[in-house]
Scaffold this motif. Structure first.
Motif, PDB file in Angstrom:
ATOM      1  N   ALA A  63       0.840  -1.195   0.000  1.00 33.04           N
ATOM      2  CA  ALA A  63       0.000   0.000   0.000  1.00 33.04           C
ATOM      3  C   ALA A  63       0.877   1.248   0.000  1.00 33.04           C
ATOM      4  CB  ALA A  63      -0.923  -0.001   1.211  1.00 33.04           C
ATOM      5  N   GLU A  64       0.237   2.394  -0.185  1.00 26.36           N
ATOM      6  CA  GLU A  64       0.946   3.674  -0.152  1.00 26.36           C
ATOM      7  C   GLU A  64       1.402   3.982   1.274  1.00 26.36           C
ATOM      8  OE1 GLU A  64       1.733   5.745  -2.720  1.00 26.36           O
ATOM      9  OE2 GLU A  64       1.017   4.090  -3.978  1.00 26.36           O
ATOM     10  N   PRO A  65       2.575   4.592   1.427  1.00 30.31           N
ATOM     11  CA  PRO A  65       3.079   4.913   2.765  1.00 30.31           C
ATOM     12  C   PRO A  65       2.383   6.139   3.355  1.00 30.31           C
ATOM     13  CG  PRO A  65       4.633   5.637   1.103  1.00 30.31           C
ATOM     14  CD  PRO A  65       3.558   4.905   0.373  1.00 30.31           C
ATOM     15  N   LYS A  66       1.173   5.914   3.864  1.00 34.96           N
ATOM     16  CA  LYS A  66       0.424   6.978   4.509  1.00 34.96           C
ATOM     17  C   LYS A  66      -0.432   6.373   5.609  1.00 34.96           C
ATOM     18  CE  LYS A  66      -3.017   6.799   0.783  1.00 34.96           C
ATOM     19  NZ  LYS A  66      -3.682   7.577  -0.298  1.00 34.96           N
ATOM     20  N   ALA A  67      -0.855   7.199   6.543  1.00 30.86           N
ATOM     21  CA  ALA A  67      -1.578   6.709   7.713  1.00 30.86           C
ATOM     22  C   ALA A  67      -2.869   5.986   7.326  1.00 30.86           C
ATOM     23  CB  ALA A  67      -1.876   7.870   8.659  1.00 30.86           C
ATOM     24  N   GLU A  68      -3.554   6.483   6.286  1.00 36.47           N
ATOM     25  CA  GLU A  68      -4.825   5.884   5.882  1.00 36.47           C
ATOM     26  C   GLU A  68      -4.675   4.419   5.461  1.00 36.47           C
ATOM     27  OE1 GLU A  68      -5.016  10.302   4.808  1.00 36.47           O
ATOM     28  OE2 GLU A  68      -3.544   8.675   4.926  1.00 36.47           O
ATOM     29  N   SER A  69      -3.493   4.045   4.991  1.00 37.60           N
ATOM     30  CA  SER A  69      -3.272   2.664   4.559  1.00 37.60           C
ATOM     31  C   SER A  69      -3.399   1.689   5.723  1.00 37.60           C
ATOM     32  CB  SER A  69      -1.888   2.533   3.918  1.00 37.60           C
ATOM     33  OG  SER A  69      -1.801   3.298   2.736  1.00 37.60           O
ATOM     34  N   ILE A 103      16.764   1.015   5.546  1.00 40.99           N
ATOM     35  CA  ILE A 103      17.017   0.055   6.625  1.00 40.99           C
ATOM     36  C   ILE A 103      16.818   0.734   7.977  1.00 40.99           C
ATOM     37  CG2 ILE A 103      18.785  -1.364   7.742  1.00 40.99           C
ATOM     38  CD1 ILE A 103      19.904  -1.920   4.912  1.00 40.99           C
ATOM     39  N   ASP A 104      17.262   1.987   8.094  1.00 38.74           N
ATOM     40  CA  ASP A 104      16.997   2.759   9.313  1.00 38.74           C
ATOM     41  C   ASP A 104      15.489   2.878   9.559  1.00 38.74           C
ATOM     42  OD1 ASP A 104      19.685   3.173   9.813  1.00 38.74           O
ATOM     43  OD2 ASP A 104      19.737   5.139   8.839  1.00 38.74           O
ATOM     44  N   ALA A 105      14.734   3.102   8.478  1.00 35.47           N
ATOM     45  CA  ALA A 105      13.279   3.195   8.604  1.00 35.47           C
ATOM     46  C   ALA A 105      12.688   1.869   9.064  1.00 35.47           C
ATOM     47  CB  ALA A 105      12.669   3.617   7.265  1.00 35.47           C
ATOM     48  N   CYS A 106      13.230   0.762   8.546  1.00 38.24           N
ATOM     49  CA  CYS A 106      12.787  -0.551   9.005  1.00 38.24           C
ATOM     50  C   CYS A 106      12.977  -0.683  10.516  1.00 38.24           C
ATOM     51  CB  CYS A 106      13.578  -1.657   8.294  1.00 38.24           C
ATOM     52  SG  CYS A 106      13.147  -1.957   6.573  1.00 38.24           S
ATOM     53  N   GLN A 107      14.144  -0.295  10.975  1.00 37.01           N
ATOM     54  CA  GLN A 107      14.418  -0.384  12.407  1.00 37.01           C
ATOM     55  C   GLN A 107      13.426   0.441  13.215  1.00 37.01           C
ATOM     56  OE1 GLN A 107      18.048   1.505  13.727  1.00 37.01           O
ATOM     57  NE2 GLN A 107      18.216   0.177  15.517  1.00 37.01           N
ATOM     58  N   CYS A 167       6.803   0.050  -0.861  1.00 39.89           N
ATOM     59  CA  CYS A 167       7.782  -0.042  -1.944  1.00 39.89           C
ATOM     60  C   CYS A 167       8.235   1.368  -2.318  1.00 39.89           C
ATOM     61  CB  CYS A 167       7.173  -0.754  -3.156  1.00 39.89           C
ATOM     62  SG  CYS A 167       6.572  -2.429  -2.789  1.00 39.89           S
ATOM     63  N   ILE A 168       9.458   1.699  -1.981  1.00 39.43           N
ATOM     64  CA  ILE A 168      10.015   3.028  -2.213  1.00 39.43           C
ATOM     65  C   ILE A 168      10.969   2.899  -3.404  1.00 39.43           C
ATOM     66  CG2 ILE A 168      11.047   5.042  -1.116  1.00 39.43           C
ATOM     67  CD1 ILE A 168       8.509   3.838   0.266  1.00 39.43           C
ATOM     68  N   GLY A 211      14.790   9.733   1.415  1.00 37.14           N
ATOM     69  CA  GLY A 211      14.582  10.722   2.463  1.00 37.14           C
ATOM     70  C   GLY A 211      13.140  11.176   2.580  1.00 37.14           C
ATOM     71  N   ASP A 212      12.415  11.181   1.457  1.00 33.15           N
ATOM     72  CA  ASP A 212      11.000  11.552   1.499  1.00 33.15           C
ATOM     73  C   ASP A 212      10.211  10.551   2.338  1.00 33.15           C
ATOM     74  OD1 ASP A 212      11.716  13.602  -0.143  1.00 33.15           O
ATOM     75  OD2 ASP A 212      10.551  12.933  -1.887  1.00 33.15           O
ATOM     76  N   PHE A 213      10.553   9.279   2.181  1.00 34.87           N
ATOM     77  CA  PHE A 213       9.890   8.256   2.986  1.00 34.87           C
ATOM     78  C   PHE A 213      10.293   8.385   4.451  1.00 34.87           C
ATOM     79  CE2 PHE A 213       9.934   3.994   4.938  1.00 34.87           C
ATOM     80  CZ  PHE A 213       8.585   3.686   4.846  1.00 34.87           C
ATOM     81  N   ALA A 214      11.561   8.607   4.691  1.00 36.23           N
ATOM     82  CA  ALA A 214      12.039   8.736   6.073  1.00 36.23           C
ATOM     83  C   ALA A 214      11.309   9.856   6.802  1.00 36.23           C
ATOM     84  CB  ALA A 214      13.547   8.974   6.084  1.00 36.23           C
ATOM     85  N   ALA A 215      10.928  10.902   6.074  1.00 34.40           N
ATOM     86  CA  ALA A 215      10.271  12.047   6.695  1.00 34.40           C
ATOM     87  C   ALA A 215       8.891  11.708   7.242  1.00 34.40           C
ATOM     88  CB  ALA A 215      10.169  13.194   5.686  1.00 34.40           C
TER      89      ALA A 215
END
Length: 263
Positions: free
Chosen positions: A7-13, A85-89, A28-29, A36-40
């Protein structure tokens, strides 16, 4: 095993997945999207996960060049992998998925060497953060898609896992059930996507359960090899969209729950 969806990386998902009774989301980024956009948005995603009880089961990056023409590692993409990977953690996500591109001017052996060098760095970085690394068997700018590559690369890197999708093997004329029996013990993540081949050509990727994949045998092999990871539904059809697509997702959720022996 757990059932989830890409799904899209957003709270609604997270609310969407919870409404379907699913246990996790996959993000999927891909190439062209700055890591960095995803990390934000990770703090927002983390809060939504805690609120809904829906986990993050996999984060992946498909498509970019990771290896340069001379066989060296492209530093920008290495850092993008580190960021994810940092985001995964941070999100408690157990698996990061990626591939490695093939340089035509170099030999297969040299390409394998470059890929191993890249994954060695990711494995070391992920190990420090409790995140496992898997290669995808999709052919999107990656050559690590079958037993020939797995024997050399995964054979050399015992901690490196595989993200498996039967549709890619089917469309490439490979024996997906044989690949599962031979390599299922290395699977860390699995995609659930339908595939239809007519007269030797791809026709469509309909919802799983409305296609030609032998999902019953597929699941039996996963049980047989002791797979306990995520099954991630991947809506991927240009036909099954809108209201029809929603019905297709719900069909696959019900279908896979039966194969997972749930209710």
């Amino acid at each position: 095993m757990k059932l989830g969806i890409i799904a899209e990386p957003k709270a609604e998902s997270f609310d969407y997945a919870a409404g379907l009774g699913l246990e996790f989301l996959e993000f999927c980024i891909n190439v062209g999207v700055p890591a960095g956009d995803f990390a934000a948005v990770v703090p927002e995603l983390k809060a939504a996960s805690a609120r809904t009880g829906v986990a993050v089961g996999s984060i992946g990056r498909w498509g970019p060049d990771r290896i340069a023409k001379d066989g060296s590692i492209i530093e920008e993409e290495l850092q993008a992998s580190y960021t994810l990977i940092d985001a995964c953690q941070e999100l408690g996500c157990p698996v990061f998925v990626c591939g490695a591109n093939y340089i035509e001017e170099r030999s297969y052996f040299e390409n394998v060497q470059s890929a191993i060098a890249y994954f060695e760095k990711l494995l070391a970085y992920g190990q420090e953060r409790g995140v496992r690394i898997a290669t995808y068997n999709c052919h999107w700018n990656s050559f690590i898609v079958d037993g020939s590559a797995w024997k050399l690369i995964h054979g050399h890197l015992p901690e490196l896992g595989i993200k498996f999708d039967p549709s890619h093997a089917r469309y490439n004329g490979q024996n997906y059930l044989k690949e599962m029996t031979d390599w299922g013990h290395r699977f860390l993540h699995v995609h659930i996507k339908g595939s239809v081949i007519v007269d030797g050509k791809r026709f469509d990727d309909p919802p799983a359960g409305l296609d030609q994949t032998d999902w019953g045998t597929f699941m039996s092999i996963l049980y047989g090899v002791g797979y306990a990871g995520g099954l991630s539904i991947e809506p991927h059809s240009n036909v099954w969209t809108g209201e029809l697509g929603d019905k297709g997702v719900r069909f696959t959720v019900d279908y896979m729950n039966r194969l997972m022996l749930r209710g």
